[in-house]
Design an enzyme around this catalytic site. Sequence first.
Site, PDB file in Angstrom:
ATOM      1  N   ILE A 155       0.832  -1.208   0.000  1.00 19.75           N
ATOM      2  CA  ILE A 155       0.000   0.000   0.000  1.00 19.75           C
ATOM      3  C   ILE A 155       0.871   1.264   0.000  1.00 19.75           C
ATOM      4  CG2 ILE A 155      -1.727   1.311   1.315  1.00 19.75           C
ATOM      5  CD1 ILE A 155      -2.748  -1.480   2.362  1.00 19.75           C
ATOM      6  N   ASP A 174      11.242   2.502   6.625  1.00 18.47           N
ATOM      7  CA  ASP A 174      10.798   1.102   6.638  1.00 18.47           C
ATOM      8  C   ASP A 174      11.977   0.280   7.117  1.00 18.47           C
ATOM      9  OD1 ASP A 174      10.028  -1.626   5.813  1.00 18.47           O
ATOM     10  OD2 ASP A 174       8.492  -0.652   4.600  1.00 18.47           O
ATOM     11  N   CYS A 205       2.418   0.748   7.954  1.00 20.49           N
ATOM     12  CA  CYS A 205       3.108  -0.419   8.502  1.00 20.49           C
ATOM     13  C   CYS A 205       2.082  -1.284   9.249  1.00 20.49           C
ATOM     14  CB  CYS A 205       4.217   0.035   9.449  1.00 20.49           C
ATOM     15  SG  CYS A 205       3.634   1.153  10.708  1.00 20.49           S
ATOM     16  N   PRO A 206       2.379  -2.558   9.466  1.00 18.49           N
ATOM     17  CA  PRO A 206       1.437  -3.382  10.239  1.00 18.49           C
ATOM     18  C   PRO A 206       1.506  -3.017  11.719  1.00 18.49           C
ATOM     19  CG  PRO A 206       3.400  -4.636   9.694  1.00 18.49           C
ATOM     20  CD  PRO A 206       3.573  -3.301   9.043  1.00 18.49           C
ATOM     21  N   THR A 232      -4.196   4.909   7.814  1.00 24.36           N
ATOM     22  CA  THR A 232      -5.128   3.914   7.256  1.00 24.36           C
ATOM     23  C   THR A 232      -4.596   2.510   7.546  1.00 24.36           C
ATOM     24  OG1 THR A 232      -4.059   3.918   5.086  1.00 24.36           O
ATOM     25  CG2 THR A 232      -5.887   5.446   5.376  1.00 24.36           C
ATOM     26  N   SER A 233      -3.633   2.409   8.521  1.00 29.32           N
ATOM     27  CA  SER A 233      -3.050   1.069   8.782  1.00 29.32           C
ATOM     28  C   SER A 233      -3.817   0.377   9.905  1.00 29.32           C
ATOM     29  CB  SER A 233      -1.549   1.180   9.068  1.00 29.32           C
ATOM     30  OG  SER A 233      -1.306   1.923  10.255  1.00 29.32           O
ATOM     31  N   ASP A 258      -8.699   6.241   8.996  1.00 32.42           N
ATOM     32  CA  ASP A 258      -9.648   5.218   8.538  1.00 32.42           C
ATOM     33  C   ASP A 258      -9.729   4.092   9.564  1.00 32.42           C
ATOM     34  OD1 ASP A 258     -11.428   4.102   6.575  1.00 32.42           O
ATOM     35  OD2 ASP A 258      -9.872   2.618   6.121  1.00 32.42           O
ATOM     36  N   HIS A 295     -13.074   2.532   8.594  1.00 38.16           N
ATOM     37  CA  HIS A 295     -12.327   1.376   8.067  1.00 38.16           C
ATOM     38  C   HIS A 295     -12.901   0.926   6.717  1.00 38.16           C
ATOM     39  CE1 HIS A 295      -9.486  -1.962   9.592  1.00 38.16           C
ATOM     40  NE2 HIS A 295      -9.455  -1.909   8.283  1.00 38.16           N
TER      41      HIS A 295
HETATM   42  P1  NAI Z   1       2.861  -4.921   3.561  1.00 40.13           P
HETATM   43  O1  NAI Z   1       3.219  -6.073   4.402  1.00 40.13           O
HETATM   44  O2  NAI Z   1       2.923  -5.070   2.062  1.00 40.13           O
HETATM   45  O3  NAI Z   1       3.751  -3.653   3.947  1.00 40.13           O
HETATM   46  C1  NAI Z   1       4.017  -3.300   5.267  1.00 40.13           C
HETATM   47  C2  NAI Z   1       5.368  -2.609   5.285  1.00 40.13           C
HETATM   48  O4  NAI Z   1       5.597  -2.176   6.627  1.00 40.13           O
HETATM   49  C3  NAI Z   1       6.526  -3.530   4.892  1.00 40.13           C
HETATM   50  O5  NAI Z   1       7.318  -2.924   3.901  1.00 40.13           O
HETATM   51  C4  NAI Z   1       7.284  -3.727   6.209  1.00 40.13           C
HETATM   52  O6  NAI Z   1       8.685  -3.892   6.037  1.00 40.13           O
HETATM   53  C5  NAI Z   1       6.969  -2.423   6.916  1.00 40.13           C
HETATM   54  N1  NAI Z   1       7.202  -2.495   8.364  1.00 40.13           N
HETATM   55  C6  NAI Z   1       7.049  -3.567   9.196  1.00 40.13           C
HETATM   56  N2  NAI Z   1       7.427  -3.239  10.448  1.00 40.13           N
HETATM   57  C7  NAI Z   1       7.842  -1.950  10.398  1.00 40.13           C
HETATM   58  C8  NAI Z   1       8.357  -1.053  11.366  1.00 40.13           C
HETATM   59  N3  NAI Z   1       8.557  -1.442  12.630  1.00 40.13           N
HETATM   60  N4  NAI Z   1       8.670   0.196  10.969  1.00 40.13           N
HETATM   61  C9  NAI Z   1       8.495   0.580   9.696  1.00 40.13           C
HETATM   62  N5  NAI Z   1       8.000  -0.221   8.717  1.00 40.13           N
HETATM   63  C10 NAI Z   1       7.679  -1.475   9.072  1.00 40.13           C
HETATM   64  O7  NAI Z   1       1.391  -4.486   4.018  1.00 40.13           O
HETATM   65  P2  NAI Z   1       0.317  -3.669   3.186  1.00 40.13           P
HETATM   66  O8  NAI Z   1      -0.509  -4.595   2.364  1.00 40.13           O
HETATM   67  O9  NAI Z   1       0.986  -2.523   2.521  1.00 40.13           O
HETATM   68  O10 NAI Z   1      -0.623  -3.149   4.370  1.00 40.13           O
HETATM   69  C11 NAI Z   1      -0.149  -2.252   5.351  1.00 40.13           C
HETATM   70  C12 NAI Z   1      -1.133  -2.201   6.495  1.00 40.13           C
HETATM   71  O11 NAI Z   1      -2.333  -1.574   6.043  1.00 40.13           O
HETATM   72  C13 NAI Z   1      -1.601  -3.593   6.971  1.00 40.13           C
HETATM   73  O12 NAI Z   1      -0.741  -4.129   7.928  1.00 40.13           O
HETATM   74  C14 NAI Z   1      -2.963  -3.321   7.534  1.00 40.13           C
HETATM   75  O13 NAI Z   1      -2.821  -3.095   8.921  1.00 40.13           O
HETATM   76  C15 NAI Z   1      -3.411  -2.036   6.831  1.00 40.13           C
HETATM   77  N6  NAI Z   1      -4.570  -2.258   5.977  1.00 40.13           N
HETATM   78  C16 NAI Z   1      -5.638  -1.415   6.140  1.00 40.13           C
HETATM   79  C17 NAI Z   1      -6.757  -1.549   5.354  1.00 40.13           C
HETATM   80  C18 NAI Z   1      -7.907  -0.616   5.455  1.00 40.13           C
HETATM   81  O14 NAI Z   1      -8.994  -0.933   4.950  1.00 40.13           O
HETATM   82  N7  NAI Z   1      -7.739   0.540   6.077  1.00 40.13           N
HETATM   83  C19 NAI Z   1      -6.861  -2.659   4.378  1.00 40.13           C
HETATM   84  C20 NAI Z   1      -5.655  -3.424   4.237  1.00 40.13           C
HETATM   85  C21 NAI Z   1      -4.573  -3.237   5.034  1.00 40.13           C
END
Ligand code: NAI
Length: 330
Positions: A155, A174, A205-206, A232-233, A258, A295
């Site tokens: 994202i 990151d 980030c997660p 939005t995380s 969000d 959300h």
């Molecule tokens: P992803 O796994 O592709 O990317 C997450 C990034 O965060 C990775 O590059 C990872 O290295 C980095 N990361 C992990 N720990 C970290 C830290 N301590 N400091 C800095 N960076 C760190 O995940 P994606 O698909 O991009 O989703 C991100 C988050 O968005 C999800 O974990 C979820 O919580 C949230 N999300 C929210 C949605 C919504 O409807 N608002 C829908 C889908 C996801």
Amino acid sequence: MNVLFFSAKSYDESFFTAANHRFQHRLKFLETRLTRDSVNLISDENALCVFVNDTLDRPMLSELKNRGIRIIALRCAGHDNVDLAAAAEYHIAVVNVPSYSPNAVAEHTVCLMLALNRKIHRAYSRVREGNFSLEGLIGFDFAGKTAGIIGTGRIGSIVARILLAFGMKVLAYDIQHSPACEALGVQYVEKNDLFTEADVISLHCPLTDKTRRMIDAQAIARMKNQVMLINTSRGAVLDTCAVITALKQKKIGYLGLDVYEHERDLFFRDRSCEIIQDDLFERLLSFPNVLVTGHQGFFTTEAMQNIASTTLQSLSAFENEQPLPHALHP
Ligand code: NAI
């Protein structure tokens, strides 16, 4: 498989029923969240399909094991609500949908940024009431400003690409650098430098032990006055109390959310006739420079179709003892 859905809405039922023509699982949909009480609604099912606010902690997983649940399918990407170590111990498989439409969340993120900047939420109401005054609606050009992206995964990298196209300088923090982002022009910096330099900060980030409350009073103190903060995380990546203090002090100029720390007891239901008891949330809503959505970042047709087909595919693979590409491990 016999699949019981918790926290299911009418849209879940329609997208999953449509996708299931190909898979022929037996699906039963419950609107209630998975709780100590509602767990009693499990009868002959061997699979559960759950969402972001269903808590699967150790006691719940132990209960599910006793009730014959063999697999839990999360119809979302985030999995901070599941104790994966306990699930492994109880031999319950857990799958998620890691990527259904990162564009959906990225586009919603940028939507919050633009709406907050140009005060669309306020302009909409004004014009409907015949108030065409522009007082208080002034925005700023994104072009030439600096964005800071925390987490440049699926994202965050799309958000970075969109903001670069606006003519912004994009900094990122990151724990893993993405060469693809660097090739686009994203510059990785230390977290504190990002806090100091960015005009707009967006969290992607997660939620982990390392990222919980990453945005606390100390982090906010480093930020520029009138910074725009977008989350939005997951809600708990922000310390909501610290953010409210910074809004009162006019340190944070714009806040777009969000997700919310205590959204479990609020979101995904019509509460318009209720008295909301969450004072923290109500305080957030009282600021004119705060925009909250419930959300909905993931909520596009394309994403819902992907979520349904990927989840049902995982359940078929499990039933046929095939490898599970989206299995989650501790
Ligand atoms: P992803 O796994 O592709 O990317 C997450 C990034 O965060 C990775 O590059 C990872 O290295 C980095 N990361 C992990 N720990 C970290 C830290 N301590 N400091 C800095 N960076 C760190 O995940 P994606 O698909 O991009 O989703 C991100 C988050 O968005 C999800 O974990 C979820 O919580 C949230 N999300 C929210 C949605 C919504 O409807 N608002 C829908 C889908 C996801």
